[in-house]
Design a protein around this motif. Sequence first.
Motif, PDB file in Angstrom:
ATOM      1  N   MET A  27     -14.787   7.908   0.000  1.00 31.58           N
ATOM      2  CA  MET A  27     -13.721   7.073   0.530  1.00 31.58           C
ATOM      3  C   MET A  27     -12.685   6.840  -0.564  1.00 31.58           C
ATOM      4  SD  MET A  27     -14.093   3.394   2.374  1.00 31.58           S
ATOM      5  CE  MET A  27     -12.702   2.394   2.642  1.00 31.58           C
ATOM      6  N   HIS A  28     -11.446   6.876  -0.181  1.00 30.20           N
ATOM      7  CA  HIS A  28     -10.346   6.671  -1.115  1.00 30.20           C
ATOM      8  C   HIS A  28     -10.251   5.195  -1.502  1.00 30.20           C
ATOM      9  CE1 HIS A  28      -6.483   7.470  -2.975  1.00 30.20           C
ATOM     10  NE2 HIS A  28      -6.031   6.396  -2.382  1.00 30.20           N
ATOM     11  N   ALA A  29      -9.946   4.927  -2.768  1.00 30.76           N
ATOM     12  CA  ALA A  29      -9.744   3.546  -3.229  1.00 30.76           C
ATOM     13  C   ALA A  29      -8.276   3.195  -3.004  1.00 30.76           C
ATOM     14  CB  ALA A  29     -10.118   3.416  -4.690  1.00 30.76           C
ATOM     15  N   TYR A  30      -8.005   2.522  -1.905  1.00 35.75           N
ATOM     16  CA  TYR A  30      -6.629   2.164  -1.563  1.00 35.75           C
ATOM     17  C   TYR A  30      -6.139   0.991  -2.406  1.00 35.75           C
ATOM     18  CZ  TYR A  30      -7.560   4.973   2.563  1.00 35.75           C
ATOM     19  OH  TYR A  30      -7.891   5.993   3.404  1.00 35.75           O
ATOM     20  N   ILE A  31      -4.843   0.951  -2.619  1.00 33.11           N
ATOM     21  CA  ILE A  31      -4.206  -0.189  -3.269  1.00 33.11           C
ATOM     22  C   ILE A  31      -3.609  -1.028  -2.151  1.00 33.11           C
ATOM     23  CG2 ILE A  31      -2.416  -0.949  -4.866  1.00 33.11           C
ATOM     24  CD1 ILE A  31      -2.770   1.775  -6.296  1.00 33.11           C
ATOM     25  N   TRP A  32      -4.284  -2.117  -1.820  1.00 35.96           N
ATOM     26  CA  TRP A  32      -3.908  -2.953  -0.682  1.00 35.96           C
ATOM     27  C   TRP A  32      -2.817  -3.935  -1.067  1.00 35.96           C
ATOM     28  CZ3 TRP A  32      -5.503  -1.443   3.879  1.00 35.96           C
ATOM     29  CH2 TRP A  32      -6.661  -0.660   3.962  1.00 35.96           C
ATOM     30  N   GLN A  33      -1.873  -4.119  -0.155  1.00 33.81           N
ATOM     31  CA  GLN A  33      -0.795  -5.087  -0.338  1.00 33.81           C
ATOM     32  C   GLN A  33      -0.868  -6.107   0.794  1.00 33.81           C
ATOM     33  OE1 GLN A  33       2.917  -2.995  -0.448  1.00 33.81           O
ATOM     34  NE2 GLN A  33       2.292  -1.684  -2.110  1.00 33.81           N
TER      35      GLN A  33
ATOM     36  N   SER B 296       1.932 -14.321   3.637  1.00 34.90           N
ATOM     37  CA  SER B 296       0.514 -14.652   3.813  1.00 34.90           C
ATOM     38  C   SER B 296       0.044 -15.559   2.686  1.00 34.90           C
ATOM     39  CB  SER B 296      -0.338 -13.385   3.809  1.00 34.90           C
ATOM     40  OG  SER B 296      -0.012 -12.565   4.894  1.00 34.90           O
ATOM     41  N   THR B 297      -0.901 -16.411   3.012  1.00 33.25           N
ATOM     42  CA  THR B 297      -1.514 -17.239   1.982  1.00 33.25           C
ATOM     43  C   THR B 297      -2.735 -16.502   1.446  1.00 33.25           C
ATOM     44  OG1 THR B 297      -2.930 -18.366   3.562  1.00 33.25           O
ATOM     45  CG2 THR B 297      -0.765 -19.347   3.146  1.00 33.25           C
ATOM     46  N   GLU B 298      -3.364 -17.046   0.473  1.00 36.89           N
ATOM     47  CA  GLU B 298      -4.558 -16.420  -0.098  1.00 36.89           C
ATOM     48  C   GLU B 298      -5.783 -16.591   0.791  1.00 36.89           C
ATOM     49  OE1 GLU B 298      -4.798 -14.478  -2.858  1.00 36.89           O
ATOM     50  OE2 GLU B 298      -2.618 -14.605  -2.910  1.00 36.89           O
ATOM     51  N   GLY B 299      -5.638 -17.306   1.880  1.00 40.78           N
ATOM     52  CA  GLY B 299      -6.763 -17.555   2.766  1.00 40.78           C
ATOM     53  C   GLY B 299      -7.031 -16.418   3.715  1.00 40.78           C
ATOM     54  N   ALA B 300      -7.626 -16.741   4.838  1.00 40.00           N
ATOM     55  CA  ALA B 300      -8.008 -15.752   5.838  1.00 40.00           C
ATOM     56  C   ALA B 300      -6.819 -15.377   6.722  1.00 40.00           C
ATOM     57  CB  ALA B 300      -9.139 -16.313   6.683  1.00 40.00           C
ATOM     58  N   ASN B 301      -7.058 -14.458   7.625  1.00 41.15           N
ATOM     59  CA  ASN B 301      -6.083 -14.021   8.633  1.00 41.15           C
ATOM     60  C   ASN B 301      -4.864 -13.330   8.034  1.00 41.15           C
ATOM     61  OD1 ASN B 301      -7.688 -15.121  10.693  1.00 41.15           O
ATOM     62  ND2 ASN B 301      -6.789 -17.126  10.329  1.00 41.15           N
ATOM     63  N   CYS B 302      -5.077 -12.516   7.028  1.00 41.40           N
ATOM     64  CA  CYS B 302      -3.992 -11.763   6.417  1.00 41.40           C
ATOM     65  C   CYS B 302      -4.121 -10.290   6.795  1.00 41.40           C
ATOM     66  CB  CYS B 302      -4.042 -11.866   4.894  1.00 41.40           C
ATOM     67  SG  CYS B 302      -3.821 -13.534   4.271  1.00 41.40           S
ATOM     68  N   LEU B 303      -3.004  -9.656   7.044  1.00 46.33           N
ATOM     69  CA  LEU B 303      -2.971  -8.221   7.294  1.00 46.33           C
ATOM     70  C   LEU B 303      -2.682  -7.526   5.976  1.00 46.33           C
ATOM     71  CD1 LEU B 303      -2.995  -5.939   9.422  1.00 46.33           C
ATOM     72  CD2 LEU B 303      -0.516  -6.186   9.501  1.00 46.33           C
ATOM     73  N   ASN B 304      -3.521  -6.552   5.627  1.00 44.31           N
ATOM     74  CA  ASN B 304      -3.334  -5.785   4.406  1.00 44.31           C
ATOM     75  C   ASN B 304      -2.849  -4.391   4.755  1.00 44.31           C
ATOM     76  OD1 ASN B 304      -6.414  -7.220   3.553  1.00 44.31           O
ATOM     77  ND2 ASN B 304      -4.499  -7.942   2.743  1.00 44.31           N
ATOM     78  N   LEU B 305      -1.996  -3.823   3.896  1.00 45.65           N
ATOM     79  CA  LEU B 305      -1.388  -2.516   4.120  1.00 45.65           C
ATOM     80  C   LEU B 305      -1.561  -1.668   2.870  1.00 45.65           C
ATOM     81  CD1 LEU B 305       0.674  -0.819   5.943  1.00 45.65           C
ATOM     82  CD2 LEU B 305       2.424  -1.814   4.472  1.00 45.65           C
ATOM     83  N   ALA B 306      -1.865  -0.380   3.068  1.00 44.01           N
ATOM     84  CA  ALA B 306      -1.981   0.554   1.950  1.00 44.01           C
ATOM     85  C   ALA B 306      -1.444   1.909   2.382  1.00 44.01           C
ATOM     86  CB  ALA B 306      -3.428   0.691   1.502  1.00 44.01           C
ATOM     87  N   THR B 307      -0.985   2.699   1.413  1.00 41.44           N
ATOM     88  CA  THR B 307      -0.547   4.066   1.681  1.00 41.44           C
ATOM     89  C   THR B 307      -1.675   5.009   1.302  1.00 41.44           C
ATOM     90  OG1 THR B 307       1.734   3.473   1.165  1.00 41.44           O
ATOM     91  CG2 THR B 307       1.188   5.808   1.142  1.00 41.44           C
ATOM     92  N   ALA B 308      -1.988   5.939   2.199  1.00 41.50           N
ATOM     93  CA  ALA B 308      -3.033   6.929   1.956  1.00 41.50           C
ATOM     94  C   ALA B 308      -2.434   8.152   1.260  1.00 41.50           C
ATOM     95  CB  ALA B 308      -3.675   7.339   3.276  1.00 41.50           C
TER      96      ALA B 308
ATOM     97  N   ASP C   3     -13.723  -3.840   6.168  1.00 37.91           N
ATOM     98  CA  ASP C   3     -14.337  -2.527   6.369  1.00 37.91           C
ATOM     99  C   ASP C   3     -13.798  -1.817   7.604  1.00 37.91           C
ATOM    100  OD1 ASP C   3     -15.883  -2.789   4.086  1.00 37.91           O
ATOM    101  OD2 ASP C   3     -17.536  -3.726   5.173  1.00 37.91           O
ATOM    102  N   GLN C   4     -13.055  -2.512   8.441  1.00 36.55           N
ATOM    103  CA  GLN C   4     -12.451  -1.916   9.631  1.00 36.55           C
ATOM    104  C   GLN C   4     -11.001  -1.563   9.295  1.00 36.55           C
ATOM    105  OE1 GLN C   4     -12.967  -4.557  12.951  1.00 36.55           O
ATOM    106  NE2 GLN C   4     -15.173  -4.719  12.611  1.00 36.55           N
ATOM    107  N   ILE C   5     -10.745  -0.271   9.141  1.00 34.12           N
ATOM    108  CA  ILE C   5      -9.432   0.196   8.689  1.00 34.12           C
ATOM    109  C   ILE C   5      -8.798   1.061   9.776  1.00 34.12           C
ATOM    110  CG2 ILE C   5      -8.227   1.562   6.949  1.00 34.12           C
ATOM    111  CD1 ILE C   5     -10.544   0.813   5.009  1.00 34.12           C
ATOM    112  N   LEU C   6      -7.560   0.759  10.095  1.00 36.58           N
ATOM    113  CA  LEU C   6      -6.791   1.488  11.092  1.00 36.58           C
ATOM    114  C   LEU C   6      -5.807   2.412  10.380  1.00 36.58           C
ATOM    115  CD1 LEU C   6      -5.925   1.820  14.093  1.00 36.58           C
ATOM    116  CD2 LEU C   6      -4.309  -0.038  13.690  1.00 36.58           C
TER     117      LEU C   6
END
Length: 62
Positions: free
Chosen positions: A1-7, A12-24, A38-41
């Motif tokens: 599995m690729h080690a993505y750099i998530w943004q 968003s706050t540092e808490g829950a309910n944040c959407l993370n984005l990365a370039t493959a 662990d669920q990645i779209l």
Amino acid sequence: MHAYIWQTSSYSTEGANCLNLATAPDDTLRLRESDAPDQILAVNRASLSALLSAIKKVPAGN
């Protein structure tokens, strides 16, 4: 599995309910919810752009 750099959005706050984005490596995008990392779209840029444009057109409160 690729080690993505998530943004995370600056809105968003540092808490829950944040959407993370990365370039493959293939230049597609990866999205995940901070509560379920662990669920990645995988999406292409055009599809994500079309989705965001459609969301912006929905009237508030719907």
